[in-house]
Structure formats: C-alpha cells, structure tokens
Design a protein around this motif. Structure first.
Motif, PDB file in Angstrom:
ATOM      1  N   LEU A  34       0.824  -1.213   0.000  1.00 63.95           N
ATOM      2  CA  LEU A  34       0.000   0.000   0.000  1.00 63.95           C
ATOM      3  C   LEU A  34       0.857   1.260   0.000  1.00 63.95           C
ATOM      4  O   LEU A  34       0.355   2.350  -0.263  1.00 63.95           O
ATOM      5  N   ARG A  42      -0.329  -0.400  -5.594  1.00 66.39           N
ATOM      6  CA  ARG A  42      -1.189  -0.063  -4.453  1.00 66.39           C
ATOM      7  C   ARG A  42      -2.622  -0.498  -4.720  1.00 66.39           C
ATOM      8  O   ARG A  42      -3.291  -1.075  -3.854  1.00 66.39           O
ATOM      9  N   CYS A  66      -6.489   4.350   2.449  1.00 69.95           N
ATOM     10  CA  CYS A  66      -6.392   4.363   0.981  1.00 69.95           C
ATOM     11  C   CYS A  66      -7.385   5.340   0.351  1.00 69.95           C
ATOM     12  O   CYS A  66      -7.210   5.743  -0.803  1.00 69.95           O
ATOM     13  N   ASP A  69      -5.496   8.304  -0.795  1.00 71.75           N
ATOM     14  CA  ASP A  69      -4.378   8.105  -1.718  1.00 71.75           C
ATOM     15  C   ASP A  69      -4.379   9.205  -2.775  1.00 71.75           C
ATOM     16  O   ASP A  69      -5.431   9.758  -3.114  1.00 71.75           O
TER      17      ASP A  69
END
Length: 155
Positions: A34, A42, A66, A69
């Motif tokens: 990740l 990822r 996430c 992100d």
C-alpha cells in the motif's frame, strides 16, 4: 515485491493474494504494498487485503487510509472494497456506485457528493431526497465522504 519493474510487483501482489493468503507472512507484505510508489501496485493490494483479510483488525483502517491516496483509482478501489465489506448488497453499497448498480465506477471519496446527485438518486430510486441524504450521512460514518451539504441545512 522488490523488483524495479512495477508490473512484476503488481503480479507478485496478485500471486500472493491468490496462492499464499493463508500464510501469516502475506498480510505484512500486502500491507507494505500500500506504500509502493506505483499506483497500480497499491491498487492491486487493496482488493487483495479486502478479500483475504477482511477479518484482520488492521484491514478496515488500512482501507480507510487508501481513501486519501493521491491516485483516483486507488481511492475508488478502496471505496469498492469498503462498500463490499460493510454493506453487502444494500442500498448503501448502491449509493457508492456512480451508476447505482453496485459495480464500478465508484464514487471518488475526495469529490463532493452534491445536492444535485442527491436529487437525481432520489428520483431514480423513487425515494425522497431526505432519505438519500440520511443514507449518505450514515455511510460517511464508516467511509468518509465529502458531503456538500455538511455545513448547510439538509435537503
């Protein structure tokens, strides 16, 4: 996972998820993915974690991270994973799908859910805007969303 070629690293993530998910060493490796510099790596790690480690205590918080992100595809993969884990086939899962069909594309959690979307969704589902508003409020407890009306009056 240390190869210079991101396609090799992504393939390694998929192979780990498919063939080695029962090994205790796999979770930390997927977690490490990740943080990879390549967004495809990822993105591949997100469903691998969600599908194989959904009961692991770290999975839900990792998937929520996430959502922030810098790559839209990674964020959408996280929304999809969280929607599947949290909401099964409920209306809440449907509301996270752009086309309201429980399939990609998924909402981008850093983009605002507008009052216009609320009204369109309400019309399409034959529900009141107030009901849709309430569903999104409930979803945002588990999956942080940008609710345009958050500091305004409800519809």
């Amino acid at each position: 996972l240390q190869d210079n070629d991101s396609d090799v690293r992504r393939a390694a993530v998929q192979a780990l998820a498919e063939n080695y998910h029962v090994h205790e060493e796999t979770f930390p490796l997927l977690k490490q993915c990740l943080q990879d510099n390549d967004s495809d790596v990822r993105r591949a790690a997100v469903p691998a974690l969600a599908e194989n480690y959904h009961v692991h205590e770290e999975t839900f918080p990792l998937l929520k991270q996430c959502l922030q992100d810098n790559d839209r595809d990674v964020r959408e993969a996280a929304v999809q994973a969280l929607a599947i884990l949290k909401y099964d086939n409920s209306i809440k899962k449907m509301l996270l799908s752009i086309d309201l069909d429980n399939r990609p594309p998924w909402l981008d959690p850093i983009e605002s859910i507008t009052l216009i979307r609320i009204e369109k969704v309400a019309n399409k589902l034959n529900l009141s805007p107030e009901q849709i508003y309430q569903y999104y409020q409930e979803i945002s407890v588990d999956i942080p969303l940008q609710l345009e009306w958050h500091n305004k009056s409800a519809p």
